[in-house]
Design a protein around this motif. Structure first.
Motif, mmCIF file in Angstrom:
data_model
loop_
_atom_site.group_PDB
_atom_site.id
_atom_site.type_symbol
_atom_site.label_atom_id
_atom_site.label_comp_id
_atom_site.label_asym_id
_atom_site.label_seq_id
_atom_site.Cartn_x
_atom_site.Cartn_y
_atom_site.Cartn_z
ATOM 1 N N LEU A 466 45.421 36.385 40.228
ATOM 2 C CA LEU A 466 45.719 37.797 40.436
ATOM 3 C C LEU A 466 45.345 38.288 41.829
ATOM 4 O O LEU A 466 45.996 39.188 42.376
ATOM 5 N N PHE A 467 44.309 37.690 42.428
ATOM 6 C CA PHE A 467 43.851 38.137 43.739
ATOM 7 C C PHE A 467 44.453 37.311 44.868
ATOM 8 O O PHE A 467 44.058 37.495 46.024
ATOM 9 N N GLY A 487 48.086 44.207 47.071
ATOM 10 C CA GLY A 487 47.169 45.304 46.770
ATOM 11 C C GLY A 487 45.811 44.830 46.284
ATOM 12 O O GLY A 487 44.770 45.254 46.806
ATOM 13 N N LEU A 488 45.789 43.938 45.288
ATOM 14 C CA LEU A 488 44.507 43.480 44.741
ATOM 15 C C LEU A 488 43.727 42.654 45.755
ATOM 16 O O LEU A 488 42.496 42.765 45.853
ATOM 17 N N SER A 489 44.432 41.807 46.490
ATOM 18 C CA SER A 489 43.748 40.997 47.492
ATOM 19 C C SER A 489 43.111 41.873 48.555
ATOM 20 O O SER A 489 41.940 41.666 48.941
ATOM 21 N N LEU A 490 43.858 42.871 49.045
ATOM 22 C CA LEU A 490 43.312 43.771 50.054
ATOM 23 C C LEU A 490 42.177 44.612 49.482
ATOM 24 O O LEU A 490 41.164 44.862 50.155
ATOM 25 N N HIS A 498 32.358 46.306 52.162
ATOM 26 C CA HIS A 498 31.333 47.316 51.861
ATOM 27 C C HIS A 498 30.148 46.693 51.102
ATOM 28 O O HIS A 498 29.359 47.436 50.505
ATOM 29 N N ASN A 499 30.038 45.367 51.115
ATOM 30 C CA ASN A 499 28.984 44.632 50.383
ATOM 31 C C ASN A 499 29.087 44.839 48.881
ATOM 32 O O ASN A 499 28.086 44.802 48.162
ATOM 33 N N GLY A 500 30.301 45.085 48.394
ATOM 34 C CA GLY A 500 30.541 45.219 46.966
ATOM 35 C C GLY A 500 31.464 44.117 46.481
ATOM 36 O O GLY A 500 31.580 43.065 47.095
ATOM 37 N N ASN A 501 32.164 44.378 45.363
ATOM 38 C CA ASN A 501 33.061 43.363 44.813
ATOM 39 C C ASN A 501 34.037 44.036 43.857
ATOM 40 O O ASN A 501 33.796 45.141 43.345
ATOM 41 N N LEU A 502 35.146 43.344 43.637
ATOM 42 C CA LEU A 502 36.143 43.781 42.674
ATOM 43 C C LEU A 502 36.509 42.577 41.818
ATOM 44 O O LEU A 502 36.854 41.511 42.346
ATOM 45 N N GLN A 503 36.426 42.726 40.493
ATOM 46 C CA GLN A 503 36.687 41.596 39.618
ATOM 47 C C GLN A 503 37.417 42.048 38.362
ATOM 48 O O GLN A 503 37.340 43.210 37.958
ATOM 49 N N LEU A 504 38.103 41.092 37.757
ATOM 50 C CA LEU A 504 38.826 41.313 36.514
ATOM 51 C C LEU A 504 37.916 40.952 35.355
ATOM 52 O O LEU A 504 37.333 39.863 35.331
#
Length: 525
Positions: A466-467, A487-490, A498-504
């Protein structure tokens, strides 16, 4: 999954080889020691048989002899010797108390044929004080020769039996000398142990001497204890030594692993040193460094191309978009030309969006994404996004659980783009009459924003991709809305910047859920 360790296999193999060698050496040494002690006992038995059967012995001699020999073995083992003495007819003259039937050497005694001694017919068993044999009546009695003066002036006293017709008899001690036969020593097993048995036969006497081999077993038990302690201890030392030795030998591999772990889009300059390396690992380190050089060069070329292409396309696309908007305004309303120009303007806007995202991704890959961090009220941004959802998809049910006054430190424009990408995906891949839920919570000084929507289940093959850039989900899941898979990759790159993360989220059935994690630390002013 089986645990596989090269160091453990090296240590185990070293212990196995060393154990085999030590066990073989110990076994051979043990056998040699045992055979040496057995030969000593055999020689002692043979020596005693030769000595005790060479001349006749009185009856009380054998008890004294047994006591003497038993005292010889007493410090090592009691009742270690057994003795059997028989006369020429097989009658027992003396037998030890510990003599057993299993030691009966009757078949072992060698029956000697009586020697043909013409001058000693029917020679009886001599006694301790033998007397001269009485001469036959047909022979003249021996007479004592008178003293006579020799030619040298000395006087000789001789006692001689003159036998005019036969030669003079042999001296008396020669009459007691008889042929001896010592049988081969054998090992006999009895209820009281294993015995080493030897026999000797003469025309007058038969002797059997047995020694209990438990003497050897007791003496060898010390060696066994030494082996039982030394062998495992040696194997343990071998394993520990091999473990540390292999660990030292594998240090270059460990260092190489740590270097590879640090390799990412921002760390392609990582190299491993070839100094102080064993010759077996020098080539591996050189090949790794060469691979990293090629990878870094290729990545820089691709990143530079994407950035340059996006940058170069930005200006002409902006000009083209402006010209199309101007032409669209001057076109007759509802005409075919207006429809055509409107479609062209949509495609130009689409290309501009792709170009902008590619430029941001290129900057993110190079670690040069420009982030203008300011203090943000994230709750307010989320409420603004929900207003867009109500306009774009009024048929969807919206559920909100947003904490008030969530302050973070970040780039407002970039974080708004992340939320917009997630909202657009929630709308595009939703079900008819579905729902969207937005939840926020604070955990360990981090802000967690979860955006969920009703949807078909995502296949496992698509979950892992997905990423990926330009990856599009299964066409059967979308509703014909546009998108190009960036979109998801960006969004994840912006979150990581921002020293964070995005996950499914993994355990979701009947809906899709993304969680955005952002740190809440606010710099001190």
């Amino acid at each position: 999954m089986k645990l596989r360790s090269f160091r453990f296999r090296i240590a185990l193999l070293s212990a196995l080889l060393a154990g085999t060698a030590i066990a073989g050496f110990s076994g051979v040494t043990y056998l040699l020691f045992y055979q040496s002690k057995l030969n000593t006992i055999d020689n002692e038995i043979k020596d005693q048989l030769l000595r005790e059967s060479s001349v006749p012995r009185p009856l009380n001699h054998w008890q004294i002899y047994e006591q003497h020999r038993s005292a010889f073995f007493e410090d090592r083992m009691q009742n270690a010797i057994a003795l059997l003495v028989q006369d020429r007819d097989g009658k027992t003259i003396y037998q030890s108390n510990n003599w057993q039937t299993a030691l009966n050497p009757a078949p072992l005694f060698v029956n000697l044929t009586e020697p043909k001694l013409s001058n000693l017919p029917n020679l009886p068993l001599p006694s301790l004080n033998p007397t001269l044999p009485t001469p036959p009546p047909d022979r003249p009695p021996p007479r004592l020769l008178q003293n006579r003066e020799s030619t040298t002036g000395t006087t000789e006293n001789r006692f001689a039996a003159r036998l005019p017709d036969r030669p003079a008899p042999r001296p008396l001690e020669e009459a007691f000398k008889s042929p001896q036969v010592i049988s081969s020593l054998i090992t006999s097993k009895t209820p009281t142990g294993i015995w080493r048995l030897g026999t000797a036969s003469t025309p007058y006497i038969k002797i059997a001497i047995a020694v209990n081999l438990g003497i050897i077993d007791r003496e060898m038990s010390t060696i066994q204890k030494v082996f039982l302690i030394a062998i495992p201890l040696t194997l343990l030392l071998m394993m520990v030594g091999a473990w540390f030795l292999s660990g030292g030998a594998l240090k270059p591999v460990k260092h190489l692993t740590e270097t590879i772990r640090r390799v990412n889009a921002k760390g392609l300059s990582q190299r491993t040193s070839v100094t102080d390396l064993d010759i077996e690992f020098v080539e591996l380190a050189q090949v790794f460094n060469q691979m990293m050089e090629r990878l870094e060069r290729s990545f820089l070329q691709a990143s530079r191309f994407s950035a340059d292409a996006a940058h170069e396309l930005k200006t002409p696309l902006a000009i083209l978009q402006g010209e199309l908007e101007l032409a669209l305004q001057n076109t007759e309303t509802g005409s075919t030309m207006q429809q055509t120009l409107s479609n062209l303007l949509d495609e130009v806007c689409r290309l501009s969006s792709i170009t902008r995202k590619l430029l941001l991704l290129s900057l993110a890959d190079a670690g040069k994404m420009s982030i203008q961090k300011t203090e943000l009220n994230f709750s307010q941004i989320l409420y603004e996004i929900t207003e867009d959802i109500e306009i774009l998809a009024p048929e969807l049910s919206l559920k909100l659980d947003i904490l008030p006054d969530l302050k973070i430190w970040g780039d407002r424009e970039l974080l708004t783009q992340v939320l917009q990408n997630l909202m657009n995906n929630a709308i595009k891949y939703n079900l008819t009459g579905g729902w969207i839920r937005i939840e926020t919570k604070v955990k360990n000084n981090s802000l967690l924003v979860t955006i969920s929507n009703s949807s078909h289940d995502i296949p496992l093959s698509d979950r892992d991709r997905l990423f990926d850039r330009f990856h599009r989900a299964d066409p059967a899941r979308n509703r014909g809305l546009e998108g190009f898979g960036l979109g998801l990759s960006l969004s994840r790159e912006i979150a990581r910047a921002h020293n964070g993360n995005l996950q499914l989220e993994t355990s979701t059935q009947g809906f899709t859920s993304f969680t955005l994690t952002m740190p809440r630390s606010i710099p001190q002013r």
